[in-house]
Design a protein around this motif. Structure first.
Motif, PDB file in Angstrom:
ATOM      1  N   GLU A 688      -1.009   0.516  -6.748  1.00  0.00           N
ATOM      2  CA  GLU A 688       0.114  -0.245  -7.267  1.00  0.00           C
ATOM      3  C   GLU A 688       1.032  -0.669  -6.140  1.00  0.00           C
ATOM      4  N   ALA A 689       1.580  -1.862  -6.266  1.00  0.00           N
ATOM      5  CA  ALA A 689       2.595  -2.360  -5.341  1.00  0.00           C
ATOM      6  C   ALA A 689       3.793  -2.836  -6.157  1.00  0.00           C
ATOM      7  N   GLU A 690       4.986  -2.447  -5.702  1.00  0.00           N
ATOM      8  CA  GLU A 690       6.222  -2.874  -6.355  1.00  0.00           C
ATOM      9  C   GLU A 690       7.068  -3.608  -5.332  1.00  0.00           C
ATOM     10  N   PHE A 691       7.631  -4.749  -5.727  1.00  0.00           N
ATOM     11  CA  PHE A 691       8.315  -5.601  -4.763  1.00  0.00           C
ATOM     12  C   PHE A 691       9.412  -6.396  -5.469  1.00  0.00           C
ATOM     13  N   PRO A 692      10.403  -6.893  -4.710  1.00  0.00           N
ATOM     14  CA  PRO A 692      11.442  -7.738  -5.313  1.00  0.00           C
ATOM     15  C   PRO A 692      10.875  -9.090  -5.703  1.00  0.00           C
ATOM     16  N   GLY A 703       9.140  -6.647  -9.561  1.00  0.00           N
ATOM     17  CA  GLY A 703       7.796  -6.963 -10.026  1.00  0.00           C
ATOM     18  C   GLY A 703       6.757  -6.059  -9.394  1.00  0.00           C
ATOM     19  N   GLY A 704       5.529  -6.141  -9.908  1.00  0.00           N
ATOM     20  CA  GLY A 704       4.466  -5.320  -9.370  1.00  0.00           C
ATOM     21  C   GLY A 704       3.100  -5.840  -9.748  1.00  0.00           C
ATOM     22  N   VAL A 705       2.119  -5.392  -9.005  1.00  0.00           N
ATOM     23  CA  VAL A 705       0.721  -5.652  -9.331  1.00  0.00           C
ATOM     24  C   VAL A 705      -0.003  -4.323  -9.270  1.00  0.00           C
ATOM     25  N   PHE A 706      -1.096  -4.199 -10.032  1.00  0.00           N
ATOM     26  CA  PHE A 706      -1.826  -2.934 -10.026  1.00  0.00           C
ATOM     27  C   PHE A 706      -3.315  -3.170 -10.208  1.00  0.00           C
ATOM     28  N   TYR A 707      -4.065  -2.166  -9.783  1.00  0.00           N
ATOM     29  CA  TYR A 707      -5.523  -2.158  -9.945  1.00  0.00           C
ATOM     30  C   TYR A 707      -5.927  -0.726 -10.259  1.00  0.00           C
ATOM     31  N   ASP A 708      -6.601  -0.528 -11.403  1.00  0.00           N
ATOM     32  CA  ASP A 708      -7.066   0.794 -11.824  1.00  0.00           C
ATOM     33  C   ASP A 708      -8.582   0.779 -11.930  1.00  0.00           C
TER      34      ASP A 708
END
Length: 774
Positions: A688-692, A703-708
């Motif tokens: 997961e990445a969280e960013f402005p 905001g964020g993007v994720f991969y599971d």
């Protein structure tokens, strides 16, 4: 009614230099007639006539004048006596007039304060204000003290962010030279921080630095957020926080050159500007250990160091290294060894050489440790945070670290630890002065998720139970799919050692939407936890478990029906968990790792099994600390040596473990009934990445993007059912997130899309969660 001049609160007197006007009383103006000056004239008074005094005795007035009957005095001595009488603060006006052989003294006494009251105050009650003012009823009115009291009241309101508050003292005359004193208060509105900006920062953005500060900008929910109120003391704290932030990242020359608050035209907001000088970032250069003691091997101490050349320099690195070396001196039974870091600056390559010098320290012992202010907390709770006791060698660093641990307990609003000389020069007394604060709470709340629906929760917690430093919590929860109740108790210093005793009792009634049955599960778990390394700890525990299945649906899988026919599971056993955590205590402020590995060995009637759990997590910040990266891996296995697993102790993967699927949406399924069966094994990796996303940070939206990626698999018995997906088969999900940190709780919105799935899996493309306490 006589009115004092109007006075405004000096909200920026310290931080911004905004000078509040200080008026003097127009009513009590000293009317002074000085005696006629005669340079060579002298007097001898046979009598003294005093007029106007009602409360003050003649003898008191004469003592201030310092003139006796028949004494020959000069005009200067008469004038000096007049000044002493005037400066006594007892009189509104004083006149001294020689009339032949008689000295005439006329005075007008200040009135007596009959009553003190407050008007217009709502945010601070009368009792709080009465504790601030020093003017007292039935005492002589001192105009200067009244003015100082008004300033103190204004300062109290300033500390609440009401810097526009105005305090106006008034007097109401009564009979017998008495007055009522009334403080008329206009509280004004809270002054909010409209914007925080920085000048001089290059390494870190304004957004990143604002995230460090305790003070926040006013946002959409400003009525609910209290950290956006302008408070001078908080600004002073923020200056130190900024300095610590840069120092931990190698900027040893960083300075806050000034903080400029500017009031808005309406005086209800402040624009704050932090002027900073970052300087250059330094790294660790050469690291060495030298000894001035013949019986100390410097090489042995050098091997104990973890600080390395090339590391970003941080005072924390040096402090931790000194602590590590001091521990080694204790192990080697070396006393009164002083470890001094000597820093050599190399501006050419921007490095700092660190030499740890071992020398002979002064022979100073701890005479005693005095503790004051703890009205609830027992002395031993505070005393156990010290690694030294009476009679041990005195180590200033250990005392400072003990002070930090006392503050970290969270039991005290303020905790000051100081050392002073004892009964002899080689003795030190350590004074601990604390101020208690509430440590208990009762909360009620609500949560919502697309998998469990709306839930209500309530809890009671006490972090300092009976003043013993123990933690006790009781919780109740209810949602559409389950009901829970739990009691947790922790004694952090069991048997007065660095050993935590815990007791956990939980009960869960579950009726999950993906299950064709209901269940009752109870757990009894006492445990002991102790450190095994600087960042590692080990927990050993006993565990008792009760689990039963009931109310099985008629169309449930034949596997579920057969498992429900078995008697309730009752088992007990031993377990352990090893944990390693550097997320808060590690040397890198921007990265950390967490590792947990545990096993429970359980046995009961007709069952024996081992449950193994693994969790590993790594976090870091990149791109000038603007982006948070998180990676998590979790895996569990339950293996039965006797008997077989049941649906109530198998694993079901919901969104907590793997996003993009419903609870029970992946793993073994009864193909005929399309029912989730759970699995004995699962393994999931989440990235997961969280960013402005460009919105002002005071809105709390990022905001964020994720991969599971992961899998759930494994059954012991199938009872002839048509089972699918019982093998290790990966599922993969990608998605985007929106995080909103609100005063009512953290909100999270997930939009996901499976990129690898099976035909009968149950995907979920949107998920929303919120939790709150009130």
């Amino acid at each position: 009614m006589t009115e004092f001049p109007r006075r405004k609160a000096g909200g920026f007197a310290k931080a911004a230099g905004l000078m509040a006007s200080v008026a003097v009383f127009s009513t009590f103006t000293s009317v002074v007639t000085a005696p006629t000056a005669a340079m060579a004239q002298s007097f001898a008074f046979n009598s003294v006539q005093i007029d106007g005094n009602q409360r003050i005795e003649d003898a008191t007035i004469l003592s201030y004048m310092g003139i006796a009957k028949g004494q020959t005095v000069s005009a200067g001595e008469v004038n000096a006596g007049f000044r002493r009488l005037e400066d006594s603060g007892l009189f509104e006006s004083v006149e001294v007039e020689p009339q032949g052989s008689t000295l005439v003294i006329r005075v007008v006494e200040y009135p007596t304060v009959n009553r003190i009251s407050f008007e217009g105050n709502r945010r601070l009650d009368d009792d709080a204000l009465a504790a601030i003012v020093e003017t007292q009823e039935r005492r002589v009115l001192d105009p200067s003290q009244v003015e100082r009291d008004a300033a103190k009241i204004a300062e109290a309101y300033s500390q609440q962010g009401r810097i526009a508050a105005r305090i106006q003292p008034r007097i109401i005359k009564r009979t017998d030279n008495r007055v009522d004193l009334v403080y008329e208060i206009f509280e004004g509105d809270v002054t909010e921080v409209e914007r925080i900006s920085f000048v001089g920062n290059k390494a870190f953005s304004d957004r990143r630095l604002r995230g460090v500060l305790e003070t926040k900008q006013a946002g959409l929910l400003r009525r609910l957020i209290r950290r956006d109120t302008y408070i001078q003391d908080r600004v002073a704290f923020d200056r130190q926080v900024l300095a610590d932030f840069y120092a931990a990242r190698g900027y040893v020359d960083f300075r806050v050159t000034g903080v400029t608050p500017e009031l808005t035209r309406e005086r209800n907001g402040v624009f704050m500007v932090f002027n900073v000088e970052e300087g250059q970032q330094f790294h660790v250069g050469k690291v060495s250990v030298s000894s001035e003691l013949s019986n100390v091997d410097a090489d042995a101490f050098a091997k104990a160091l973890k600080i390395k050349s090339g590391d970003v320099y941080s005072p924390t690195l040096v402090e931790n290294s000194i602590t590590r070396l001091e521990r080694l001196t204790v192990q080697e039974q070396l006393q009164f060894v002083r470890i001094e870091p000597r820093i050599t600056r190399n501006d050419r390559d921007l490095t700092l050489d660190v030499e740890f010098v071992l020398s002979r320290g002064e022979r100073v012992f701890v005479e005693r440790i005095d503790i004051e202010g703890n009205t609830t907390t027992l002395d031993r709770v505070i005393r156990r945070e010290f690694t030294v006791v009476e009679g041990d060698p005195f180590n200033p660093r250990e005392v400072r670290q003990a002070a930090e641990r006392i503050r970290a307990l969270g039991f005290f609003k303020d905790a000051n630890v100081n050392a002073r000389e004892g009964t002899s020069r080689d003795q030190v007394i350590v004074d601990v002065d604390v101020t208690e604060q509430p440590t208990g709470s009762i909360s009620f709340g609500a949560n919502y998720s697309t998998s469990d629906g709306v839930g209500l929760v309530g809890s009671f917690s006490e972090r300092n139970f009976l003043g013993r430093g123990q933690a006790l919590s009781v919780s109740l929860g209810n949602s559409s799919s389950n009901s829970t109740a739990g009691i947790t108790f922790v004694e952090p210093a069991f048997l007065d050692r660095d050993l935590a005793f815990g007791l956990n009792l939980t009960y869960t009634n579950n009726t999950a939407s993906y299950a064709d049955y209901s269940s009752n599960i109870g757990v009894f778990e006492p445990s002991l936890t102790f450190p095994v390394s600087e960042n590692g700890s080990l927990q050993v525990r006993l565990k008792g478990e009760y689990a039963e299945m009931y109310d099985v649906a008629d169309d449930a899988s034949v596997i579920i029906q057969n498992e429900a026919d078995e008697p309730a599971l009752q088992a007990g056993g031993l377990g352990y968990t090893y944990s390693f955590d550097t997320r808060k205590t590690g040397l890198n402020p921007n990265a950390g790792v967490y590792l947990s590995f545990g096993q429970d060995f359980m046995a009961g009637k007709d069952v024996q099994y081992v449950e193994t759990k693994l969790r590993a997590q790594a976090t870091t910040k990149v791109l000038n600390e603007e982006v948070d990266l998180r990676a998590t891996f979790e895996a569990s296995n339950i293996a039965f040596a006797q008997g077989s697993s049941r649906a109530i102790n198998r694993y079901y993967l919901g969104s907590r473990y793997m996003r993009g699927f419903e609870g029970g949406g992946i793993g073994p399924r009864d193909a005929t009934e399309d029912a989730a069966l759970g699995g004995n094994n699962f393994a999931v990796a989440r990235f997961e990445a969280e960013f402005p996303i460009g919105l002002p940070e005071e809105y709390g939206v990022s905001g964020g993007v994720f991969y599971d990626i992961g899998s759930l698999w494994g059954l012991d018995e199938t009872y002839g059912a048509n089972v699918k997906y019982d093998d290790f088969s990966l599922r993969q999900v990608v998605g985007v997130s929106v995080f909103w940190d609100t005063p009512i709780g953290p909100l999270r919105f997930n939009w996901s899309e499976p990129v690898e799935r099976r035909a009968q899996d149950k995907p979920r493309t949107f998920e929303f969660t919120v939790s709150a306490e009130f």
